[in-house]
Design an enzyme around this catalytic site. Structure first.
Site, PDB file in Angstrom:
ATOM      1  N   ALA A  62      -2.073 -20.426 -48.830  1.00  0.00           N
ATOM      2  CA  ALA A  62      -1.393 -20.655 -47.550  1.00  0.00           C
ATOM      3  C   ALA A  62      -0.173 -21.559 -47.600  1.00  0.00           C
ATOM      4  O   ALA A  62       0.676 -21.493 -46.720  1.00  0.00           O
ATOM      5  CB  ALA A  62      -2.402 -21.230 -46.559  1.00  0.00           C
ATOM      6  N   ALA A  63      -0.085 -22.454 -48.574  1.00  0.00           N
ATOM      7  CA  ALA A  63       0.960 -23.483 -48.521  1.00  0.00           C
ATOM      8  C   ALA A  63       2.319 -22.906 -48.920  1.00  0.00           C
ATOM      9  O   ALA A  63       2.374 -22.029 -49.791  1.00  0.00           O
ATOM     10  CB  ALA A  63       0.586 -24.623 -49.457  1.00  0.00           C
ATOM     11  N   PRO A  64       3.426 -23.381 -48.282  1.00  0.00           N
ATOM     12  CA  PRO A  64       3.503 -24.507 -47.340  1.00  0.00           C
ATOM     13  C   PRO A  64       3.230 -24.158 -45.883  1.00  0.00           C
ATOM     14  O   PRO A  64       3.440 -24.997 -45.011  1.00  0.00           O
ATOM     15  CB  PRO A  64       4.949 -24.993 -47.508  1.00  0.00           C
ATOM     16  CG  PRO A  64       5.714 -23.755 -47.842  1.00  0.00           C
ATOM     17  CD  PRO A  64       4.778 -22.908 -48.675  1.00  0.00           C
ATOM     18  N   GLY A  65       2.787 -22.949 -45.584  1.00  0.00           N
ATOM     19  CA  GLY A  65       2.161 -22.747 -44.289  1.00  0.00           C
ATOM     20  C   GLY A  65       2.970 -22.056 -43.210  1.00  0.00           C
ATOM     21  O   GLY A  65       2.543 -22.050 -42.062  1.00  0.00           O
ATOM     22  N   GLY A  66       4.105 -21.434 -43.551  1.00  0.00           N
ATOM     23  CA  GLY A  66       4.858 -20.712 -42.520  1.00  0.00           C
ATOM     24  C   GLY A  66       4.025 -19.587 -41.924  1.00  0.00           C
ATOM     25  O   GLY A  66       3.980 -19.406 -40.698  1.00  0.00           O
ATOM     26  N   LYS A  67       3.353 -18.829 -42.805  1.00  0.00           N
ATOM     27  CA  LYS A  67       2.550 -17.708 -42.297  1.00  0.00           C
ATOM     28  C   LYS A  67       1.315 -18.247 -41.585  1.00  0.00           C
ATOM     29  O   LYS A  67       0.857 -17.666 -40.597  1.00  0.00           O
ATOM     30  CB  LYS A  67       2.175 -16.773 -43.443  1.00  0.00           C
ATOM     31  CG  LYS A  67       3.402 -16.134 -44.097  1.00  0.00           C
ATOM     32  CD  LYS A  67       3.051 -15.210 -45.229  1.00  0.00           C
ATOM     33  CE  LYS A  67       4.292 -14.836 -46.039  1.00  0.00           C
ATOM     34  NZ  LYS A  67       4.769 -15.923 -46.920  1.00  0.00           N
ATOM     35  N   ARG A  80       0.545 -29.242 -52.119  1.00  0.00           N
ATOM     36  CA  ARG A  80       1.094 -28.223 -51.215  1.00  0.00           C
ATOM     37  C   ARG A  80       0.307 -28.158 -49.905  1.00  0.00           C
ATOM     38  O   ARG A  80       0.863 -27.847 -48.861  1.00  0.00           O
ATOM     39  CB  ARG A  80       1.142 -26.871 -51.936  1.00  0.00           C
ATOM     40  CG  ARG A  80       2.262 -26.842 -52.992  1.00  0.00           C
ATOM     41  CD  ARG A  80       2.260 -25.577 -53.814  1.00  0.00           C
ATOM     42  NE  ARG A  80       2.590 -24.386 -53.056  1.00  0.00           N
ATOM     43  CZ  ARG A  80       3.832 -23.939 -52.833  1.00  0.00           C
ATOM     44  NH1 ARG A  80       4.865 -24.589 -53.319  1.00  0.00           N
ATOM     45  NH2 ARG A  80       4.031 -22.831 -52.150  1.00  0.00           N
ATOM     46  N   ASP A 102      -1.318 -13.836 -49.534  1.00  0.00           N
ATOM     47  CA  ASP A 102       0.109 -13.929 -49.895  1.00  0.00           C
ATOM     48  C   ASP A 102       0.103 -14.532 -51.300  1.00  0.00           C
ATOM     49  O   ASP A 102       0.157 -15.745 -51.479  1.00  0.00           O
ATOM     50  CB  ASP A 102       0.814 -14.827 -48.866  1.00  0.00           C
ATOM     51  CG  ASP A 102       2.324 -14.836 -49.044  1.00  0.00           C
ATOM     52  OD1 ASP A 102       2.880 -13.790 -49.397  1.00  0.00           O
ATOM     53  OD2 ASP A 102       2.934 -15.892 -48.808  1.00  0.00           O
ATOM     54  N   CYS A 153       6.314 -11.894 -52.990  1.00  0.00           N
ATOM     55  CA  CYS A 153       7.774 -11.889 -52.872  1.00  0.00           C
ATOM     56  C   CYS A 153       8.370 -11.520 -54.234  1.00  0.00           C
ATOM     57  O   CYS A 153       9.303 -12.144 -54.704  1.00  0.00           O
ATOM     58  CB  CYS A 153       8.293 -13.236 -52.367  1.00  0.00           C
ATOM     59  SG  CYS A 153       7.808 -14.636 -53.369  1.00  0.00           S
TER      60      CYS A 153
HETATM   61  C1  SAM Z   1       3.592 -17.394 -52.286  1.00  0.00           C
HETATM   62  S1  SAM Z   1       2.930 -18.972 -52.132  1.00  0.00           S
HETATM   63  C2  SAM Z   1       2.245 -18.922 -50.519  1.00  0.00           C
HETATM   64  C3  SAM Z   1       3.239 -19.087 -49.412  1.00  0.00           C
HETATM   65  C4  SAM Z   1       2.585 -19.249 -48.068  1.00  0.00           C
HETATM   66  N1  SAM Z   1       1.713 -18.116 -47.782  1.00  0.00           N
HETATM   67  C5  SAM Z   1       3.574 -19.444 -46.952  1.00  0.00           C
HETATM   68  O1  SAM Z   1       3.887 -18.474 -46.258  1.00  0.00           O
HETATM   69  O2  SAM Z   1       4.022 -20.573 -46.726  1.00  0.00           O
HETATM   70  C6  SAM Z   1       1.508 -18.869 -53.129  1.00  0.00           C
HETATM   71  C7  SAM Z   1       0.596 -20.058 -53.018  1.00  0.00           C
HETATM   72  O3  SAM Z   1      -0.596 -19.740 -53.744  1.00  0.00           O
HETATM   73  C8  SAM Z   1      -1.140 -20.933 -54.231  1.00  0.00           C
HETATM   74  N2  SAM Z   1      -2.120 -20.542 -55.270  1.00  0.00           N
HETATM   75  C9  SAM Z   1      -1.889 -20.202 -56.567  1.00  0.00           C
HETATM   76  N3  SAM Z   1      -3.049 -19.845 -57.159  1.00  0.00           N
HETATM   77  C10 SAM Z   1      -4.019 -19.964 -56.221  1.00  0.00           C
HETATM   78  C11 SAM Z   1      -5.424 -19.754 -56.223  1.00  0.00           C
HETATM   79  N4  SAM Z   1      -6.070 -19.333 -57.323  1.00  0.00           N
HETATM   80  N5  SAM Z   1      -6.120 -20.007 -55.094  1.00  0.00           N
HETATM   81  C12 SAM Z   1      -5.484 -20.451 -53.980  1.00  0.00           C
HETATM   82  N6  SAM Z   1      -4.157 -20.662 -53.928  1.00  0.00           N
HETATM   83  C13 SAM Z   1      -3.428 -20.415 -55.018  1.00  0.00           C
HETATM   84  C14 SAM Z   1       0.065 -21.716 -54.687  1.00  0.00           C
HETATM   85  O4  SAM Z   1      -0.221 -23.101 -54.752  1.00  0.00           O
HETATM   86  C15 SAM Z   1       1.095 -21.360 -53.602  1.00  0.00           C
HETATM   87  O5  SAM Z   1       1.110 -22.349 -52.616  1.00  0.00           O
END
Ligand code: SAM
Length: 506
Positions: free
Chosen positions: A128-133, A156, A195, A248
């Site tokens: 989820a981070a940084p959380g826009g969605k 994050r 995501d 993305c």
């Molecule tokens: C594409 S970003 C997400 C962007 C977010 N959905 C937004 O809209 O702000 C992918 C995220 O997945 C997290 N991540 C990576 N591996 C992960 C895992 N095994 N479990 C949970 N989160 C994970 C990363 O820390 C990163 O914040």
């Protein structure tokens, strides 16, 4: 990792020559108009924002931006959103600090729209981070009920919480876990967004320096993780529920190939739905890659190339679990909020009476003591997961371990709009000094209101946070140092003490 091309500098856009020497050429036959694709990557990306529906309408935001001299145009395909000029610096503006808007790339706003959200659904945002969605989903649920926002990174998660606090999101519990190990005994969800972490090729317009680091080896490293995450998401989805998988990146190995493997493994237990959004141009998902035939239903995925909508690149797939599949009925059950109601009540009475809040204000929230520092609140019907244990539920709104106790900035932004006492309205110069954490002198009429001590500070009726009016005739800003990268609307630079404004989302 091999460095395949000359690197673009962080500031400059990628040139056609750099793109021609990069790993992106492996997509040449997939792209309908290669020259338009290259031209789009060479242009800077204009930021997009959406209006916070709990604070302002998009028309109201557009009018406010026009008065502030910020050029913004409506986005026909995204009714709540506006596109700004490429050079706009969003975090620098008072209206951003006041949580009236959130910055989120156009394509990044699309996955949540495909979740078919409605209030009352229980939703999981797995990465989820940084959380826009997360914030988009939270508001689509009416800022009520239960959304669980998870990320593997605790740093994050902090950035995510900062965004939720600024925007006044109160229906989210955050968890910090590897989502591929998410416990099934926590029950299933009506909607899930995955995501996924990816090679981020679609973000090149924002981060041109990525170009030299692209290559299929990234996809090979990430695809097994993405598959594990998607398999877990399928297990966590209730029968009849919907799951959106997005990345993305352009890499088929991280997109169609991940889905192809999971669809084959799930058989009748998982359906891929054709995805489309009015006004958004996209290409169909691939049904063949490097001579290998893929599931023909994958044509229903959305492949968004940067030249299609003058945006970044994205991939989205919409999946549904048939209603006939057996459910994991464990589900979430309400948990008793931590904290003693008899201990909490006097604090609530104190806040309501000092700031003249409506009598019924606390009936709208679930107030709990999550830490010794103070009180959190969430939507009255929010139901935090029992497992995994949440990092936080709702927002931290009142600090009780200091003398005198004080509402936090997040608390002021959420509740201060309804304050009828101990509130001062700032002028533009005071506003800028407030956001830079400087002291300033109040006007006589501001003192005549008798608002000494802690007050809610607002500008044009929009709350900015807390301040202290000293009897010596000075107003002290309590705007958080970690947020004070949001400085004056007049284009001021972020303060050296705190270089990071609240994070925008990709
Ligand atoms: C594409 S970003 C997400 C962007 C977010 N959905 C937004 O809209 O702000 C992918 C995220 O997945 C997290 N991540 C990576 N591996 C992960 C895992 N095994 N479990 C949970 N989160 C994970 C990363 O820390 C990163 O914040």
């Amino acid at each position: 990792m091999t460095d395949r091309s000359p690197r673009c500098s962080a500031a400059a856009s990628c040139t056609p020559a750099q793109i021609a020497a990069s790993a992106l050429t492996r997509y040449r036959d997939l792209i309908d108009d290669w020259d338009a694709f290259v031209a789009a990557l060479g242009r800077p990306l204009a930021p997009c924002i959406w209006a916070n529906p709990t604070r302002i309408s998009v028309a109201g935001l557009a009018a406010l931006l026009a008065e502030e001299g910020v050029a913004a145009e409506p986005l026909a395909a995204l009714p709540g959103a506006l596109r700004l000029a490429p050079e706009a610096r969003i975090g620098q503006h008072w209206w951003y600090c006041a949580g009236l808007a959130h910055a989120q790339e156009l394509v990044s706003q699309l996955p949540a729209l495909l979740l078919d959200l409605a209030p009352g659904q229980r939703v999981l945002d797995m990465c989820a981070a940084p959380g826009g969605k997360t914030a988009q989903i939270a508001f689509a649920l009416g800022n009520r009920g239960t959304l669980v926002a998870n990320d593997i990174s605790s740093d994050r998660i902090k950035a995510l919480q900062g965004n939720l606090d600024r925007l006044g999101v109160i229906n989210v519990s955050t968890t910090c876990k590897d989502a591929s190990n998410w416990p099934l005994r926590g029950g299933q969800f009506d909607r899930i967004l995955l995501d996924a972490p990816c090679s981020s090729e679609g973000t090149l317009r924002r981060t041109p320096s990525l170009l030299g680091r692209l290559g299929p080896e990234n996809a090979a490293r990430l695809a097994p993780k993405q598959r594990l995450l998607l398999e877990k998401a399928v297990r966590l989805l209730r029968p009849g529920g919907r799951l959106v998988y997005s990345t993305c990146t352009f890499a088929p190995e991280e997109n169609e190939l991940v889905l192809d493997a999971v669809l084959a493994a799930e058989g009748e237990g998982l359906r891929l739905l054709p995805a489309a959004l009015p006004g958004i141009r996209c290409a169909p998902g691939l049904t063949e890659w490097q001579g290998r035939a893929l599931d023909p239903r994958l044509a229903g995925c959305m492949r968004i190339w940067p030249h299609h909508n003058d945006s970044g690149g994205f991939f989205i797939a919409v999946l549904e679990k048939p209603a006939e599949v057996a459910a994991n009925r464990q589900g979430h059950v309400p948990v008793t909020p931590p904290g003693d109601p008899a201990e909490i009540a006097p604090w609530l009475e104190g806040v309501a009476s000092r700031y003249g809040l409506p009598e019924d204000i606390w009936s709208r929230y679930r107030v709990h003591r999550q830490t010794k520092r103070g009180l959190h609140l969430s939507a009255a019907d929010h139901c935090p997961p029992r497992v995994p244990r949440p990092e936080a539920s709702g927002l931290f709104f009142h600090r009780t371990n200091v003398r005198p106790p004080k509402p936090t900035t997040a608390g002021a932004l959420l509740l201060g709009r309804e304050a009828s006492a101990h509130r001062i309205e700032l002028d533009a110069e005071q506003r800028d000094r407030y956001l830079r954490r400087e002291t300033f002198a109040p006007h006589p009429e501001q003192l005549a209101a008798g608002a000494y001590g802690q007050v809610v500070a607002s500008y044009r009726g929009h709350v900015l946070g807390m301040a202290v009016v000293h009897r010596s005739g000075v107003v002290e800003s309590l705007f958080p140092s970690r947020w004070s990268g949001c400085t004056a609307a007049s284009g001021g630079q972020p303060s050296a003490a705190s270089p990071q404004p609240p994070a925008a989302s990709n």
